[in-house]
Design a protein around this motif. Structure first.
Motif, mmCIF file in Angstrom:
data_model
loop_
_atom_site.group_PDB
_atom_site.id
_atom_site.type_symbol
_atom_site.label_atom_id
_atom_site.label_comp_id
_atom_site.label_asym_id
_atom_site.label_seq_id
_atom_site.Cartn_x
_atom_site.Cartn_y
_atom_site.Cartn_z
ATOM 1 N N ARG A 1 0.856 -1.196 0.000
ATOM 2 C CA ARG A 1 0.000 0.000 0.000
ATOM 3 C C ARG A 1 0.886 1.239 0.000
ATOM 4 O O ARG A 1 1.866 1.311 0.753
ATOM 5 C CB ARG A 1 -0.911 0.028 1.237
ATOM 6 C CG ARG A 1 -1.914 -1.114 1.297
ATOM 7 C CD ARG A 1 -2.714 -1.084 2.593
ATOM 8 N NE ARG A 1 -1.836 -1.218 3.760
ATOM 9 C CZ ARG A 1 -1.377 -2.384 4.213
ATOM 10 N NH1 ARG A 1 -1.719 -3.514 3.604
ATOM 11 N NH2 ARG A 1 -0.592 -2.438 5.266
ATOM 12 N N ILE A 2 0.506 2.223 -0.794
ATOM 13 C CA ILE A 2 1.284 3.456 -0.843
ATOM 14 C C ILE A 2 1.183 4.209 0.482
ATOM 15 O O ILE A 2 2.107 4.923 0.879
ATOM 16 C CB ILE A 2 0.831 4.359 -2.018
ATOM 17 C CG1 ILE A 2 1.795 5.541 -2.188
ATOM 18 C CG2 ILE A 2 -0.597 4.836 -1.823
ATOM 19 C CD1 ILE A 2 3.218 5.154 -2.537
ATOM 20 N N ASN A 3 0.077 4.010 1.216
ATOM 21 C CA ASN A 3 -0.062 4.714 2.497
ATOM 22 C C ASN A 3 0.792 4.096 3.595
ATOM 23 O O ASN A 3 0.719 4.515 4.753
ATOM 24 C CB ASN A 3 -1.528 4.817 2.926
ATOM 25 C CG ASN A 3 -2.193 3.466 3.130
ATOM 26 O OD1 ASN A 3 -1.530 2.419 3.088
ATOM 27 N ND2 ASN A 3 -3.503 3.485 3.351
ATOM 28 N N GLN B 1 1.493 14.282 -4.742
ATOM 29 C CA GLN B 1 1.302 13.389 -5.867
ATOM 30 C C GLN B 1 1.265 14.223 -7.140
ATOM 31 O O GLN B 1 0.215 14.720 -7.562
ATOM 32 C CB GLN B 1 0.014 12.572 -5.725
ATOM 33 C CG GLN B 1 -0.153 11.516 -6.814
ATOM 34 C CD GLN B 1 -1.411 10.683 -6.656
ATOM 35 O OE1 GLN B 1 -2.130 10.822 -5.670
ATOM 36 N NE2 GLN B 1 -1.679 9.831 -7.637
ATOM 37 N N LEU C 1 4.894 4.540 -9.166
ATOM 38 C CA LEU C 1 4.186 3.407 -8.575
ATOM 39 C C LEU C 1 3.450 2.659 -9.660
ATOM 40 O O LEU C 1 2.698 3.266 -10.451
ATOM 41 C CB LEU C 1 3.196 3.894 -7.517
ATOM 42 C CG LEU C 1 2.387 2.802 -6.805
ATOM 43 C CD1 LEU C 1 3.284 1.977 -5.885
ATOM 44 C CD2 LEU C 1 1.245 3.403 -6.006
ATOM 45 N N VAL D 1 3.341 10.288 2.273
ATOM 46 C CA VAL D 1 3.270 10.935 0.966
ATOM 47 C C VAL D 1 3.184 12.446 1.156
ATOM 48 O O VAL D 1 2.305 12.948 1.857
ATOM 49 C CB VAL D 1 2.060 10.419 0.158
ATOM 50 C CG1 VAL D 1 1.942 11.177 -1.162
ATOM 51 C CG2 VAL D 1 2.188 8.920 -0.093
ATOM 52 N N HIS E 1 0.725 8.303 -11.401
ATOM 53 C CA HIS E 1 1.547 7.213 -10.868
ATOM 54 C C HIS E 1 2.830 7.727 -10.219
ATOM 55 O O HIS E 1 3.713 6.933 -9.913
ATOM 56 C CB HIS E 1 1.902 6.221 -11.987
ATOM 57 C CG HIS E 1 0.709 5.591 -12.634
ATOM 58 N ND1 HIS E 1 -0.130 4.725 -11.966
ATOM 59 C CD2 HIS E 1 0.203 5.730 -13.893
ATOM 60 C CE1 HIS E 1 -1.101 4.339 -12.781
ATOM 61 N NE2 HIS E 1 -0.925 4.927 -13.951
ATOM 62 N N TYR F 1 4.723 9.843 -7.113
ATOM 63 C CA TYR F 1 4.566 10.283 -5.737
ATOM 64 C C TYR F 1 5.873 10.857 -5.236
ATOM 65 O O TYR F 1 6.961 10.402 -5.609
ATOM 66 C CB TYR F 1 4.170 9.109 -4.832
ATOM 67 C CG TYR F 1 2.789 8.554 -5.085
ATOM 68 C CD1 TYR F 1 1.707 8.929 -4.301
ATOM 69 C CD2 TYR F 1 2.561 7.650 -6.120
ATOM 70 C CE1 TYR F 1 0.435 8.419 -4.527
ATOM 71 C CE2 TYR F 1 1.299 7.132 -6.356
ATOM 72 C CZ TYR F 1 0.244 7.524 -5.559
ATOM 73 O OH TYR F 1 -1.013 7.020 -5.790
ATOM 74 N N HIS G 1 3.740 4.662 3.412
ATOM 75 C CA HIS G 1 4.748 5.707 3.411
ATOM 76 C C HIS G 1 4.096 7.063 3.655
ATOM 77 O O HIS G 1 2.889 7.236 3.482
ATOM 78 C CB HIS G 1 5.486 5.743 2.072
ATOM 79 C CG HIS G 1 6.201 4.466 1.748
ATOM 80 N ND1 HIS G 1 5.569 3.388 1.160
ATOM 81 C CD2 HIS G 1 7.485 4.096 1.943
ATOM 82 C CE1 HIS G 1 6.434 2.410 1.003
ATOM 83 N NE2 HIS G 1 7.601 2.801 1.474
ATOM 84 N N TYR H 1 2.461 -3.868 -5.434
ATOM 85 C CA TYR H 1 2.845 -2.706 -6.224
ATOM 86 C C TYR H 1 4.362 -2.533 -6.153
ATOM 87 O O TYR H 1 5.025 -3.012 -5.229
ATOM 88 C CB TYR H 1 2.154 -1.445 -5.707
ATOM 89 C CG TYR H 1 0.647 -1.502 -5.815
ATOM 90 C CD1 TYR H 1 -0.005 -1.100 -6.975
ATOM 91 C CD2 TYR H 1 -0.116 -1.981 -4.756
ATOM 92 C CE1 TYR H 1 -1.393 -1.170 -7.083
ATOM 93 C CE2 TYR H 1 -1.498 -2.061 -4.860
ATOM 94 C CZ TYR H 1 -2.131 -1.648 -6.016
ATOM 95 O OH TYR H 1 -3.495 -1.731 -6.120
ATOM 96 N N LEU I 1 7.534 0.238 -6.312
ATOM 97 C CA LEU I 1 8.114 1.570 -6.354
ATOM 98 C C LEU I 1 9.359 1.525 -7.233
ATOM 99 O O LEU I 1 10.233 0.677 -7.036
ATOM 100 C CB LEU I 1 8.519 2.043 -4.957
ATOM 101 C CG LEU I 1 7.443 2.311 -3.913
ATOM 102 C CD1 LEU I 1 8.093 2.835 -2.635
ATOM 103 C CD2 LEU I 1 6.415 3.298 -4.432
ATOM 104 N N LEU J 1 7.534 11.171 -1.603
ATOM 105 C CA LEU J 1 7.275 10.603 -0.285
ATOM 106 C C LEU J 1 8.562 10.551 0.540
ATOM 107 O O LEU J 1 9.661 10.767 0.031
ATOM 108 C CB LEU J 1 6.660 9.200 -0.419
ATOM 109 C CG LEU J 1 7.321 8.208 -1.382
ATOM 110 C CD1 LEU J 1 8.569 7.593 -0.788
ATOM 111 C CD2 LEU J 1 6.334 7.103 -1.769
#
Length: 281
Positions: free
Chosen positions: A201-203, A210, A278, A207, A214, A216, A205, A239, A241, A218
């Motif tokens: 999950r991107i969350n 954005q 991402l 952030v 795609h 980010y 990290h 996913y 990075l 962070l």
């Protein structure tokens, strides 16, 4: 919010809660941890390390084979830090008790590769905090500011990992300096490597911005595992990075110490603010 607006200075800066005011490096944390540094990196050096071990690097200058240089480096570490004879460093064996003097730089690396939330990992994160001024953002879960309970728990693990060891952080200083020496010889004129990291999950990290669908900006943990193999990254998350990593932010790279570590396809990347792409595999 317009996700395609231009990046601001605030987006590019390392937040105050992710850095300390002091370090033992040639650049302050607010600079080396910034997005600008990712885009326009400079060499990083730890205070006095290359000068103290000048004889080692002068001897390496005359060796063309990287494997032989690695062997010489490891011999130097064993003799310089008395790794084979910890009792000579003032750490006598105590029957029935674990000998903490055996906790050397190789054990720290192995501990990280096995479990990035281990005591060995806490030592490595603490070394980055001390030397580069970047505070850990995750250790057994999110780490808050220096007054938070998770940060205090991380400090306790770091202290346990360092207790009664033999100049362990100085060993890591020399490992980083040797890594940078090898990078300069193996990647002349190059500033970045494209590396990959699997996440779920991107969350996971922090952030900051954005700038695209795609893309980010962070804050990464103060030290992280990446790989140069995109397929390998897919094994660790849904996913991927993708980031251009400054070579000066590599603390370890595959093949640096041939035959000594499993999982040698991992790069250890010093953190800060990064722009990443991402994507799903």
């Amino acid at each position: 919010m317009d996700e395609y607006r231009q990046t601001t200075a605030a987006d590019a800066s390392l937040p105050a809660h992710a850095r300390s005011s002091l370090n033992h490096c040639n650049l302050p944390p607010v600079i080396l941890g910034s997005l600008t540094f990712q885009h326009h990196p400079a060499p990083l050096s730890l205070d006095g390390v290359a000068e103290l071990h000048d004889a080692l690097f002068q001897s390496l200058d005359g060796i063309d084979d990287a494997t032989r240089r690695a062997e010489n480096f490891q011999d130097y570490m064993r003799s310089g830090f008395l790794l084979d004879h910890p009792e000579e460093a003032g750490l006598p064996e105590r029957p029935g008790k674990k000998h903490r003097g055996r906790a050397d730089y190789l054990r720290i690396l192995r501990g990280w590769l096995f479990d990035p939330d281990s005591k060995e990992a806490a030592v490595l994160k603490g070394w980055v905090e001390s030397r580069f001024g970047l505070l850990p953002r995750n250790h057994q879960g999110p780490v808050g500011d220096i007054n938070s309970l998770p940060y205090q728990a991380y400090l306790a693990a770091r202290t346990q990992g360092l207790y009664n060891t033999n100049a362990l952080e100085s060993q890591l200083d020399l490992l980083y300096t040797y890594c940078q020496y090898e990078i300069a010889r193996q990647f002349p004129g190059q500033t970045h490597l494209t590396l990959y990291r699997g996440i779920n999950r991107i969350n996971e990290h922090e952030v900051l911005h954005q700038p695209g669908r795609h893309r980010y900006i962070l804050v990464l943990n103060n030290i992280n595992s990446f790989t140069g193999n995109r397929e390998r990254a897919d094994e660790f998350g849904d996913y991927i990075l993708e980031a251009a990593i400054p070579l000066s932010k590599l603390a370890y790279l595959p093949g640096l110490l041939p035959g000594r570590l499993s999982g040698e396809d991992e790069y250890l990347v010093i953190g800060g603010v990064y722009e990443v792409n991402l994507s799903a595999f």
